[in-house]
Write an enzyme that holds these catalytic residues in place. Structure first.
Site, PDB file in Angstrom:
ATOM      1  N   PHE A 142       0.771  -1.098  -0.021  1.00 41.39           N
ATOM      2  CA  PHE A 142      -0.067   0.067  -0.142  1.00 41.39           C
ATOM      3  C   PHE A 142       0.892   1.305   0.074  1.00 41.39           C
ATOM      4  CE2 PHE A 142      -3.045  -3.086   1.757  1.00 41.39           C
ATOM      5  CZ  PHE A 142      -4.008  -3.015   0.947  1.00 41.39           C
ATOM      6  N   GLU A 143       0.412   2.313  -0.697  1.00 45.32           N
ATOM      7  CA  GLU A 143       0.987   3.268  -0.858  1.00 45.32           C
ATOM      8  C   GLU A 143       1.653   4.098   0.257  1.00 45.32           C
ATOM      9  OE1 GLU A 143       0.262   7.759  -3.055  1.00 45.32           O
ATOM     10  OE2 GLU A 143      -0.974   5.920  -3.586  1.00 45.32           O
ATOM     11  N   ALA A 144       1.024   4.089   1.504  1.00 39.05           N
ATOM     12  CA  ALA A 144       1.436   4.689   2.781  1.00 39.05           C
ATOM     13  C   ALA A 144       2.444   3.970   3.368  1.00 39.05           C
ATOM     14  CB  ALA A 144       0.432   4.920   3.542  1.00 39.05           C
ATOM     15  N   GLY A 145       2.876   2.542   3.015  1.00 43.83           N
ATOM     16  CA  GLY A 145       3.922   2.056   3.252  1.00 43.83           C
ATOM     17  C   GLY A 145       3.811   0.913   3.847  1.00 43.83           C
TER      18      GLY A 145
END
Length: 270
Positions: free
Chosen positions: A57-60
């Site tokens: 996921f983009e947030a990590g």
């Protein structure tokens, strides 16, 4: 068990896209996930044939199990549940840039025959850029995913106004102009689009020309209905087939286990 008992005749376009997306995903692959239907598809794949999928996921968050409820965004804290590690946005995109993400799962408002996507604006570029006819949400991480993931899977509504000869704006690169080594010359690490999953069809790309090719029609659709809703000349695979509808179990999992509140399944696809 009969066909009627096994396959569902009660499903929405969103559910068909989710099921087709899940079936496309292979076990033990690393999938960079966009918000919404890609999350539902990844979870469905994990619960059926591909328990070893590793979502990013983009947030990590890397490798979570989405068992604490469906995240409402790529930054939702539920994306971190039982994650392998959590090191932030830069780390997630570095993973893709280093070649560790097998698929990026993205969408867009417009697409052309080479799989380039527009999610920025509708109008004449550059004249209308500041005041376009329609201002779209923008790239988010989609351009990075399309540039760096090994392959991309695209989900879209299938309408002529969306499948265009020329995009208003290129937000996320596909095969660019379709010329040999176009992506390599542009410095893009990934291999480009793999599948386009729409409300009407499953589409791939011709290996020689990089042009979009019809592989399968969704239940109730025909080659002619897909062509009629495509704004450019579509290549037709010699072995086009009718895609199987969702099974009763797939629909049950989506409605009862994955998205029981209908956050994404009941939301109209735009």
């Amino acid at each position: 068990m009969s066909f009627i008992d096994y396959y569902s005749d009660d499903f929405s376009p969103q559910e068909m896209i989710v099921v087709a997306g899940a079936r496309t995903l292979q076990d033990n692959k690393v999938i960079f996930a966009g918000t919404g239907l890609p999350m539902v598809a990844i979870t469905l794949a994990q619960l059926t044939h591909a328990p070893g999928i590793i979502p990013v996921f983009e947030a990590g968050a890397v490798g979570p199990r989405l068992t604490r409820g469906l995240p409402l965004s790529v930054g939702d804290s539920r994306t971190t549940s039982k994650a392998m590690y959590l090191q932030g946005l830069n780390s997630a995109f570095e993973l893709a840039q280093r070649g560790f993400c097998d698929y990026g799962f993205i969408g867009g408002a417009e697409i052309d025959m080479y799989g380039n996507l527009n999610s920025t604006m509708i109008g004449d570029f550059p004249a209308d850029y500041q005041k376009p006819k329609v201002r779209l949400p923008g790239s988010g991480g989609a351009s990075d995913m399309a540039s760096s993931c090994q392959r991309t899977i695209i989900i879209m509504v299938h309408e002529k106004r969306r499948f265009k000869e020329k995009l208003s704006y290129v937000t996320s690169p596909g095969f660019l102009d379709g010329s040999p080594d176009a992506r390599k010359k542009a410095g893009l690490a990934g291999k480009g689009p793999y599948r386009v999953i729409t409300t009407r069809a499953i589409l791939g790309f011709d290996q020689a020309t990089r042009r979009m090719k019809l592989l399968a029609t969704m239940p109730g659709e025909t080659v002619e209905s897909v062509r009629d809703n495509t704004g450019f000349e579509l290549l037709i695979d010699e072995n086009v087939y009718q895609y199987e509808p969702p099974t009763n179990e797939e629909i049950r999992l989506v409605r009862d286990e994955i998205d029981p509140e209908g956050y994404f399944i009941k939301k109209r696809i735009k």
